[in-house]
Write a protein that holds these residues in place. Structure first.
Motif, mmCIF file in Angstrom:
data_model
loop_
_atom_site.group_PDB
_atom_site.id
_atom_site.type_symbol
_atom_site.label_atom_id
_atom_site.label_comp_id
_atom_site.label_asym_id
_atom_site.label_seq_id
_atom_site.Cartn_x
_atom_site.Cartn_y
_atom_site.Cartn_z
ATOM 1 N N LEU A 80 9.656 5.464 3.336
ATOM 2 C CA LEU A 80 9.780 5.217 1.894
ATOM 3 C C LEU A 80 9.876 6.534 1.135
ATOM 4 N N TYR A 81 9.139 7.531 1.605
ATOM 5 C CA TYR A 81 9.190 8.842 0.962
ATOM 6 C C TYR A 81 10.607 9.401 1.012
ATOM 7 N N ILE B 144 3.938 10.736 -3.781
ATOM 8 C CA ILE B 144 4.271 11.969 -3.060
ATOM 9 C C ILE B 144 5.656 12.464 -3.456
ATOM 10 N N ALA B 145 6.609 11.536 -3.560
ATOM 11 C CA ALA B 145 7.995 11.946 -3.765
ATOM 12 C C ALA B 145 8.253 12.403 -5.197
ATOM 13 N N GLN B 146 7.570 11.798 -6.156
ATOM 14 C CA GLN B 146 7.930 12.058 -7.551
ATOM 15 C C GLN B 146 6.856 12.781 -8.356
ATOM 16 N N LEU B 147 5.597 12.543 -8.051
ATOM 17 C CA LEU B 147 4.554 13.046 -8.941
ATOM 18 C C LEU B 147 3.819 14.270 -8.409
ATOM 19 N N VAL B 148 3.736 14.414 -7.097
ATOM 20 C CA VAL B 148 3.032 15.569 -6.543
ATOM 21 C C VAL B 148 3.876 16.822 -6.767
ATOM 22 N N PRO B 149 3.256 17.926 -7.233
ATOM 23 C CA PRO B 149 4.016 19.155 -7.432
ATOM 24 C C PRO B 149 4.674 19.602 -6.129
ATOM 25 N N GLN B 150 5.853 20.157 -6.277
ATOM 26 C CA GLN B 150 6.663 20.534 -5.112
ATOM 27 C C GLN B 150 5.866 21.288 -4.049
ATOM 28 N N ARG B 151 5.047 22.264 -4.499
ATOM 29 C CA ARG B 151 4.400 23.114 -3.501
ATOM 30 C C ARG B 151 3.296 22.397 -2.732
ATOM 31 N N TRP B 152 2.791 21.291 -3.288
ATOM 32 C CA TRP B 152 1.764 20.526 -2.574
ATOM 33 C C TRP B 152 2.366 19.439 -1.703
ATOM 34 N N ARG B 153 3.651 19.155 -1.917
ATOM 35 C CA ARG B 153 4.246 17.963 -1.322
ATOM 36 C C ARG B 153 4.126 17.940 0.210
ATOM 37 N N ASN B 154 4.521 19.059 0.847
ATOM 38 C CA ASN B 154 4.468 19.092 2.313
ATOM 39 C C ASN B 154 3.048 18.921 2.823
ATOM 40 N N VAL C 177 0.578 17.300 1.379
ATOM 41 C CA VAL C 177 0.170 15.892 1.248
ATOM 42 C C VAL C 177 0.821 15.045 2.339
ATOM 43 N N LEU C 178 2.118 15.332 2.601
ATOM 44 C CA LEU C 178 2.823 14.570 3.638
ATOM 45 C C LEU C 178 2.160 14.760 4.990
ATOM 46 N N ILE C 179 1.849 16.016 5.308
ATOM 47 C CA ILE C 179 1.210 16.301 6.600
ATOM 48 C C ILE C 179 -0.137 15.587 6.684
ATOM 49 N N ALA C 180 -0.867 15.602 5.577
ATOM 50 C CA ALA C 180 -2.158 14.917 5.570
ATOM 51 C C ALA C 180 -1.985 13.441 5.929
ATOM 52 N N PHE C 181 -0.861 12.858 5.472
ATOM 53 C CA PHE C 181 -0.630 11.446 5.755
ATOM 54 C C PHE C 181 -0.223 11.188 7.190
ATOM 55 N N VAL C 182 0.468 12.173 7.776
ATOM 56 C CA VAL C 182 0.969 11.985 9.133
ATOM 57 C C VAL C 182 -0.067 12.433 10.163
ATOM 58 N N LEU C 183 -1.055 13.153 9.695
ATOM 59 C CA LEU C 183 -2.074 13.712 10.580
ATOM 60 C C LEU C 183 -2.689 12.696 11.559
ATOM 61 N N PRO C 184 -3.027 11.479 11.098
ATOM 62 C CA PRO C 184 -3.624 10.522 12.044
ATOM 63 C C PRO C 184 -2.754 10.273 13.268
ATOM 64 N N LEU D 135 0.816 -1.205 0.000
ATOM 65 C CA LEU D 135 0.000 0.000 0.000
ATOM 66 C C LEU D 135 0.855 1.263 0.000
ATOM 67 N N ALA D 136 1.970 1.209 0.744
ATOM 68 C CA ALA D 136 2.722 2.445 0.979
ATOM 69 C C ALA D 136 3.639 2.817 -0.184
ATOM 70 N N PHE D 137 4.148 1.812 -0.904
ATOM 71 C CA PHE D 137 5.132 2.125 -1.940
ATOM 72 C C PHE D 137 4.571 3.054 -3.022
ATOM 73 N N PRO D 138 3.419 2.704 -3.613
ATOM 74 C CA PRO D 138 2.877 3.617 -4.639
ATOM 75 C C PRO D 138 2.587 5.011 -4.082
ATOM 76 N N VAL D 139 2.084 5.053 -2.840
ATOM 77 C CA VAL D 139 1.756 6.344 -2.241
ATOM 78 C C VAL D 139 3.016 7.185 -2.071
ATOM 79 N N ALA D 140 4.066 6.547 -1.491
ATOM 80 C CA ALA D 140 5.311 7.271 -1.265
ATOM 81 C C ALA D 140 5.905 7.728 -2.594
#
Lengths: 361, 321
Positions: free
Chosen positions: B208-209, B130-140, B142-149, B122-127
């Motif tokens: 992984l990110y 985030i690392a390669q496809l999400v635009p730089q300015r959204w990256r943080n 998206v990361l925070i959204a993932f760590v939020l829980p 599950l995590a590999f495609p997500v990471a």
């Protein structure tokens, strides 16, 4: 420095010496009573017994003693904590009958000074000289009850009147029933169904009970002591094995739930008030026990919390419909078939092994 | 020019130079002291005490701790006593080999291994996303959204799954409204896997990110230019670069889920006893066999230590290029 000293020095360097050998695992120390401790009293009690905020408030108003309650959900847990030395703050604890016996054997409880108590003679005769603690030397009964079933009477129309009901209806109740998360109670009930004693120490009897439970297990949603409450209210469970004190309070709030006592007999328990040897505030402890011994207080507790009172004077103050409630105050012939859990000593290991086997297979 | 400087200054410089080695010697100690004291007092010592308890068969609270009947350190010098200690050790640790307990440990293992595998998938495609496809300015973001829980209590997060998975819960209400049958997965092993995976996933994604972020894309392009198909590019160019991250995150998830108590306890059913619960029962259950409980704990600690040792070995291996 000779070799011996060198080794000792090395050992102390390694930090092992702090633990050392021959130390006592769990040291229960008596704390010096200071004025600050005299106006606060720490209770270590069952989850539902501290629910009654009014009770605690009135006591503080009357005596000026502030109450703090820590909660436990099993006798074993309470005992382990006290024995490991984690009970230094508590003055009053609420052990169940057979646990009083165990704790007395281990020298954890102080003898009750009966000259400091008023109203022990108000208790029903069987509670003035209970088998687990003759003449209430170490404990004063607080409440009592049975182990049985709480069930959803909207869907279960024929009441689960005996242990066998679970096995006979296990298809209907599949994944919709729980048993207590308590080795002795679960095995005890099954042993009772097989016609043996709740306190059997006989390996072949315990093994038969294990085989029976193994049959039932695939239909169980789990072993729960407390978590069944929300699930049965939401309708996820239809039946749960539980203590009467928990169940009757819930049936009062939610009339579709009913409590039933297995007719071939179940466990009869008494939860008591006891004072720890290490109690930092014995004076406060006696004040608290005296307060709970007052018939009015005990009667209020029965009315509000549906806890059966062992106090005759309190019982007489109760309205007729509570006095005759068969689940709260079962008839003599029902109680006659019930048994108290008693300490089983070495057989405990055997139960544990079968319990692990049951819950891990 | 240098002759113009007065003499005392040079002396001072010399002093400082002479003093420096002393500070250097102290430096690591000073830097490590707070954490070191913490670790020794709250990790090393308790572990040693647990080890000592595991040498006393059937010890309960209130008993005297005397491994192999030893009450004094002087008795350590007598090798006869070592034999006694060994016998005590064997008594406690041999019990673990009882098929009943082995089965419990095996279940813990399968929960941990299964969760690691599911998390990885599950995590590999997500990471990667985030690392390669999400635009730089959204990256943080998206990361925070993932760590939020992780900001809420882990107990609460596991509890939330009960309300989702229960027969009258969210999932089944939705299923039923589409006319689908009720799924009974609460109190089954499936629910435990779900809970554990949910708990461990953010950590997996984070690690992984960190490793996918440094992915050298030129290598992938070169591989593609040289005629590798996408699968070959993944195995021969992408994976070797991130294998350390994959190993590190897998071991972390494995180690944390191996000792998980909350998820099997809340989401599991009548037969999902794990090692953690077994240890709990030895300490706070009716038998109160702290000796056996300690032996079980030491075994778990050993298994985790081996896993960490493997992690260090894999972590240090230079990725193949």
């Amino acid at each position: 420095m000779n070799r011996r000293n060198l080794i000792r020095a090395l050992l102390s360097l390694s930090g092992l010496s702090l633990a050392g050998c021959g130390w006592k695992l769990g040291n229960v120390r008596a704390n010096a009573t200071t004025s600050e401790q005299r106006d606060q009293l720490y209770l270590y009690t069952w989850t539902q017994y501290a629910d009654d905020k009014e009770l605690l408030k009135t006591f503080t108003a009357q005596t000026g003693i502030k109450l703090f309650a820590d909660l436990y959900e099993s006798n074993d847990m309470m005992q382990a904590k006290i024995q490991a030395g984690g009970g230094g703050a508590y003055s009053v604890i609420y052990p169940s009958d057979y646990v009083v016996q165990k704790m007395v054997e281990k020298g954890l409880l102080n003898e009750i000074k009966h000259n400091l108590l008023v109203g022990v003679d108000n208790l029903f005769p069987q509670f003035q000289n209970p088998p687990y603690d003759p003449n209430n030397r170490y404990s004063i009964p607080f409440t009592w009850g049975t182990t049985g079933f709480i069930y959803n009477s909207e869907i279960i129309t024929t009441p689960p009147d005996d242990w066998e009901y679970l096995w006979k209806n296990r298809e209907k109740l599949n994944q919709k029933m729980t048993l207590l998360n308590d080795t002795r109670e679960v095995f005890g009930g099954t042993l009772k169904m097989l016609g043996y004693s709740y306190n059997s120490k006989n390996e072949s009897e315990i093994k038969q009970a294990y085989e029976k439970l193994k049959e039932l297990k695939s239909s169980l949603a789990g072993f729960d002591t407390d978590a069944w409450r929300n699930k049965i209210l939401a309708g996820d469970l239809l039946l749960a094995m539980c203590y009467s004190s928990d169940a009757i309070k819930l049936t009062k709030e939610n009339p579709k739930l009913q409590y039933a006592i297995p007719k071939s007999g179940t466990s009869l328990w008494t939860d008591t008030l006891a004072i720890l040897k290490s109690a930092p505030n014995p004076t406060g402890a006696y004040a608290w026990i005296n307060y709970l011994l007052q018939p009015e207080v005990s009667a209020q507790l029965t009315k509000r919390q549906s806890l059966a009172t062992p106090n005759r004077a309190a019982f007489e103050q109760l309205p007729k419909h509570i006095q005759t409630k068969p689940t709260l105050f079962p008839k003599e012939e029902v109680l006659a078939k019930c048994e108290r859990l008693s300490p089983i000593g070495e057989a405990e290991e055997m139960y544990e092994r079968y319990w692990t086997q049951l819950t891990s297979a | 020019m240098s002759t113009q400087y007065p003499l005392p200054q040079t002396v001072e410089v010399e002093k400082i130079q002479r003093a420096k080695p002393k500070i250097k010697w102290l430096e690591p100690f000073l830097l490590l002291a707070p954490a070191g004291v913490w670790l020794i007092l709250l990790l090393v010592l308790p572990t040693l005490i647990i080890f000592q308890l595991s040498l006393v068969p059937g010890i309960r609270p209130g008993d005297i701790v005397n491994p192999g009947g030893i009450t004094d350190y002087n008795q350590f010098l007598d090798f006869q006593n070592w034999h006694k200690i060994w016998k005590a050790l064997v008594t406690n640790y041999n019990r673990i080999l009882d098929p009943i307990y082995l089965q419990v440990i095996r279940r813990s293992f399968s929960f941990a291994l299964g969760t690691t595998a599911i998390c990885l998938i599950l995590a590999f495609p997500v990471a990667y996303w985030i690392a390669q496809l999400v635009p730089q300015r959204w990256r943080n973001f998206v990361l925070i959204a993932f760590v939020l829980p992780l900001w809420t209590s882990s107990l609460l997060r596991s509890y939330a799954w009960i309300t989702i998975l229960r027969p009258t819960g969210l999932l089944n209400t939705i299923l039923n409204s589409f006319g689908l049958p009720t799924l009974n997965i609460l109190n089954q092993n499936a629910a435990v896997y779900i809970g554990m995976t949910y708990s461990a996933l953010p950590y997996m994604v984070l690690i992984l990110y960190a490793s996918l972020e440094k992915l050298d894309k030129r290598q992938l392009e070169a591989a593609a230019d040289l005629g590798a198909n996408p699968v070959q590019v993944f195995y021969k160019a992408t994976l070797p670069q991130v294998i350390t991250g994959v190993a590190a995150s897998s071991f972390l998830v494995f180690i944390t889920t191996l000792g998980d108590f909350v998820n099997p306890e809340l989401l599991g059913g009548a037969s999902s006893m794990t090692g953690a619960r077994l240890i709990y029962n030895q300490f706070l259950g009716a038998t109160q066999n702290w000796g056996f409980g300690s032996a079980l704990s030491m075994t778990l600690i050993m298994i985790v230590s081996i896993a960490i040792a493997l992690l260090i070995k894999f972590g240090e291996a230079a990725p193949k290029r």
